[in-house]
Motif scaffolding. Structure first.
Motif, mmCIF file in Angstrom:
data_model
loop_
_atom_site.group_PDB
_atom_site.id
_atom_site.type_symbol
_atom_site.label_atom_id
_atom_site.label_comp_id
_atom_site.label_asym_id
_atom_site.label_seq_id
_atom_site.Cartn_x
_atom_site.Cartn_y
_atom_site.Cartn_z
ATOM 1 N N LYS A 110 0.813 -1.213 0.000
ATOM 2 C CA LYS A 110 0.000 0.000 0.000
ATOM 3 C C LYS A 110 0.849 1.266 0.000
ATOM 4 N N LEU A 111 2.141 1.156 0.300
ATOM 5 C CA LEU A 111 3.001 2.333 0.333
ATOM 6 C C LEU A 111 3.926 2.412 -0.874
ATOM 7 N N GLN A 162 3.119 3.432 -3.786
ATOM 8 C CA GLN A 162 2.812 4.695 -4.423
ATOM 9 C C GLN A 162 2.171 5.614 -3.388
ATOM 10 N N LEU A 163 2.739 6.799 -3.244
ATOM 11 C CA LEU A 163 2.271 7.740 -2.231
ATOM 12 C C LEU A 163 2.057 9.113 -2.834
ATOM 13 N N THR A 164 1.277 9.914 -2.150
ATOM 14 C CA THR A 164 1.170 11.314 -2.526
ATOM 15 C C THR A 164 2.470 12.021 -2.151
ATOM 16 N N ASP A 176 2.860 12.583 1.682
ATOM 17 C CA ASP A 176 3.150 11.346 2.414
ATOM 18 C C ASP A 176 4.576 10.864 2.140
ATOM 19 N N ALA A 177 5.034 11.027 0.903
ATOM 20 C CA ALA A 177 6.399 10.604 0.566
ATOM 21 C C ALA A 177 7.424 11.446 1.312
ATOM 22 N N THR A 210 7.543 10.335 4.952
ATOM 23 C CA THR A 210 8.208 9.047 5.106
ATOM 24 C C THR A 210 9.726 9.189 5.016
ATOM 25 N N ILE A 217 10.365 6.493 -3.781
ATOM 26 C CA ILE A 217 8.919 6.379 -3.610
ATOM 27 C C ILE A 217 8.234 6.964 -4.836
#
Length: 293
Positions: free
Chosen positions: A66-67, A69-71, A74-75, A78, A288
């Motif tokens: 689920k991580l 691909q991130l916005t 959010d990236a 992280t 990411i």
């Protein structure tokens, strides 16, 4: 009989020699030095242990499907968690483009709202004569001249990072410099807008900017910020650079090109180059994939 006794003596001598020079690995000089050396055990501090746990947690989270691909926000969050103990780490942007056959390698100019790294000094060379040459010098061009510059360029005695040309000289310099500068992606081109009669205006527009360029396979790498930047500063740098990439690849129309285009003139529009992947990473962190670029 004599030969048998001689053979037995040789065999015994060989066995004795092997026994004398054979020794176990534990008695070699390297092993003895290792055993006698007193090893010092470093005890990490609580801060270092906490940072290591955060990095492990962030790395484990990134491996989850689920991580993948991130916005953008959010990236960034992280990667900040991964680099919590490295405030001087850099955000690295990677853009993958898909170029068709015969399409020029994408490149463009940009100026980040907040510079990620000190810009390299730029040296501008302009092919111009007469009034245009004087205007180019006043605008800040480092080297200005005509066809007399060709030999110096071919012999690497005259070097620059940016080459521009007036329309009156482009046909004179292309036969000899086209292949030489073209292989380096430096040859002035009407298609790219680097051949113009408004040389002074062009130099003024590029002052304080930097050039980015994709490699032969269409990959673009660019540092866009440091870990001590605020999240808003990283976002602004990201958006600004991606706008430059989209304009250069034809994914966003450049209003300036639309205004300067005249009816019946040659089309200087940019061939559409597909942006297939955008990744954000850090110095020690993973890449990411960004979904909202």
């Amino acid at each position: 009989m004599f030969s048998l006794l001689s053979l037995n003596r040789q065999c015994c001598h060989a066995n004795i020699t092997r026994l004398i020079f054979r020794r176990p690995f534990s008695q070699t000089y390297a092993a003895q030095a290792r055993d006698t050396k007193q090893s010092k055990i470093r005890v990490p501090s609580k801060k270092a242990l906490a940072a290591k746990q955060k990095r492990r947690a962030a790395s484990t989270a990134l491996k989850q499907g689920k991580l993948e691909q991130l916005t953008l926000l959010d990236a960034i969050s992280t990667l900040r968690a991964v680099e919590v103990a490295s405030p001087k780490a850099m955000y690295e942007l990677y853009v993958k483009t898909e170029m068709g056959s015969g399409v020029a390698v994408p490149k463009g100019r940009f100026k980040l709202p907040k510079e990620a790294k000190a810009r390299a000094e730029e040296k501008i060379l302009v092919f111009a004569e007469g009034r245009q040459a004087e205007e180019a010098k006043k605008a800040g061009a480092h080297i200005v001249g005509g066809i007399e510059l060709i030999e110096g360029i071919l012999n690497n005695r005259v070097r620059a990072t940016t080459y521009r040309s007036a329309t009156s000289l482009i046909r004179a310099i292309t036969p000899r410099l086209g292949r030489f500068l073209g292989q380096q992606g430096l040859m002035p081109s009407e298609r790219r807008g680097t051949v113009t009669d408004d040389i002074a205006g062009y130099i003024e527009r590029i002052q304080g900017t930097s050039e980015w360029k994709a490699d032969k396979t269409g990959n673009i790498h660019m540092p866009i910020g440091s870990m001590h930047f605020s999240i808003d500063e990283v976002v602004r740098n990201f958006r600004h650079f991606m706008t430059s990439v989209k304009k250069a690849t034809g994914n966003i129309k450049d209003n300036r090109q639309k205004e300067t285009k005249k009816p019946g003139s040659l089309s200087h529009s940019v061939d559409l180059v597909v942006i297939s992947k955008v990744l954000l990473s850090s110095t020690k962190g993973p890449g990411i994939r960004i979904t909202d670029y």
